[in-house]
Design a protein around this motif. Structure first.
Motif, PDB file in Angstrom:
ATOM      1  N   THR A 165      60.091  66.041  85.103  1.00 30.82           N
ATOM      2  CA  THR A 165      59.041  65.076  85.432  1.00 30.82           C
ATOM      3  C   THR A 165      57.788  65.344  84.610  1.00 30.82           C
ATOM      4  OG1 THR A 165      59.904  64.831  87.662  1.00 30.82           O
ATOM      5  CG2 THR A 165      57.657  64.123  87.309  1.00 30.82           C
ATOM      6  N   GLN A 166      57.383  66.608  84.535  1.00 32.23           N
ATOM      7  CA  GLN A 166      56.201  66.947  83.745  1.00 32.23           C
ATOM      8  C   GLN A 166      56.441  66.650  82.275  1.00 32.23           C
ATOM      9  OE1 GLN A 166      53.092  67.969  85.058  1.00 32.23           O
ATOM     10  NE2 GLN A 166      52.576  67.301  82.993  1.00 32.23           N
ATOM     11  N   GLY A 167      57.678  66.868  81.822  1.00 35.58           N
ATOM     12  CA  GLY A 167      58.022  66.535  80.440  1.00 35.58           C
ATOM     13  C   GLY A 167      57.851  65.053  80.163  1.00 35.58           C
ATOM     14  N   LEU A 207      54.551  65.567  91.635  1.00 38.95           N
ATOM     15  CA  LEU A 207      53.593  66.394  90.887  1.00 38.95           C
ATOM     16  C   LEU A 207      52.384  66.763  91.751  1.00 38.95           C
ATOM     17  CD1 LEU A 207      53.731  64.727  87.357  1.00 38.95           C
ATOM     18  CD2 LEU A 207      54.778  66.881  88.082  1.00 38.95           C
ATOM     19  N   SER A 208      51.935  65.855  92.605  1.00 44.48           N
ATOM     20  CA  SER A 208      50.806  66.159  93.493  1.00 44.48           C
ATOM     21  C   SER A 208      51.176  67.243  94.490  1.00 44.48           C
ATOM     22  CB  SER A 208      50.353  64.896  94.232  1.00 44.48           C
ATOM     23  OG  SER A 208      49.799  63.984  93.327  1.00 44.48           O
ATOM     24  N   LEU A 209      52.363  67.159  95.061  1.00 42.98           N
ATOM     25  CA  LEU A 209      52.801  68.208  95.981  1.00 42.98           C
ATOM     26  C   LEU A 209      52.791  69.568  95.284  1.00 42.98           C
ATOM     27  CD1 LEU A 209      55.725  66.728  98.097  1.00 42.98           C
ATOM     28  CD2 LEU A 209      53.702  67.907  98.956  1.00 42.98           C
ATOM     29  N   ASP A 210      53.256  69.597  94.057  1.00 46.46           N
ATOM     30  CA  ASP A 210      53.257  70.860  93.307  1.00 46.46           C
ATOM     31  C   ASP A 210      51.834  71.367  93.098  1.00 46.46           C
ATOM     32  OD1 ASP A 210      54.502  72.993  91.750  1.00 46.46           O
ATOM     33  OD2 ASP A 210      53.696  71.958  89.987  1.00 46.46           O
ATOM     34  N   LEU A 211      50.933  70.478  92.688  1.00 47.03           N
ATOM     35  CA  LEU A 211      49.543  70.883  92.447  1.00 47.03           C
ATOM     36  C   LEU A 211      48.838  71.328  93.724  1.00 47.03           C
ATOM     37  CD1 LEU A 211      48.415  68.176  89.870  1.00 47.03           C
ATOM     38  CD2 LEU A 211      48.707  70.627  89.461  1.00 47.03           C
ATOM     39  N   LEU A 212      49.303  70.813  94.846  1.00 44.94           N
ATOM     40  CA  LEU A 212      48.706  71.185  96.134  1.00 44.94           C
ATOM     41  C   LEU A 212      49.406  72.404  96.742  1.00 44.94           C
ATOM     42  CD1 LEU A 212      48.215  67.567  97.520  1.00 44.94           C
ATOM     43  CD2 LEU A 212      46.394  69.159  96.847  1.00 44.94           C
ATOM     44  N   GLY A 213      50.137  73.134  95.940  1.00 40.87           N
ATOM     45  CA  GLY A 213      50.771  74.366  96.402  1.00 40.87           C
ATOM     46  C   GLY A 213      52.164  74.187  96.965  1.00 40.87           C
TER      47      GLY A 213
END
Length: 131
Positions: A107-109, A41-47
């Motif tokens: 994962t977000q779910g 999730l952090s990788l996603d939030l960091l682009g």
């Protein structure tokens, strides 16, 4: 006196609807571990791409060793790729793969479910512990 019969054990293949339930269990154990969800999730939030230090700062409580181990496991499983840039000092970036991105929704779910039900779970735990 009537004898009650024990129910037959469930077939693991039927539980997870897979011909290889042990593989499913192994992969769920890996992606459900304490830090994997946060790294993905952090990788996603960091682009979708980040340096080690950016990831470390974005995940409260993770040690360098645990982040390194988690990233190696994710890379081994094909969820993350690691790119080393030949600079001085060397720069390393991690990028979520297409397969890793496909994990974001589930994962977000799971994270959303945890946020929604945390208070209820906490109350159930307290009630249980009081007994």
């Amino acid at each position: 006196m009537r004898k009650t019969s024990k129910p037959a054990p469930l077939d693991p293949a039927a539980i997870c609807k897979s011909s290889d339930p042990m593989a499913v269990r192994e992969l769920l154990t890996k992606i459900g571990d304490k830090w994997t969800i946060f790294v993905i999730l952090s990788l996603d939030l960091l682009g979708g791409r980040a340096r080690f230090s950016e990831l470390e700062r974005s995940i409260p409580g993770i040690s360098q060793r645990m982040l390194s181990t988690t990233l190696k496991n994710l890379e081994r499983d094909g969820l993350v790729i690691r790119e080393l840039f030949p600079e001085v000092p060397p720069r390393v970036e991690y990028e979520i793969t297409r397969m890793g991105k496909s994990l974001l929704g589930p994962t977000q779910g799971l994270v959303d479910w945890a946020k929604e039900h945390w208070e209820t779970v906490r109350k159930a735990q307290s009630k249980f512990d009081e007994r």
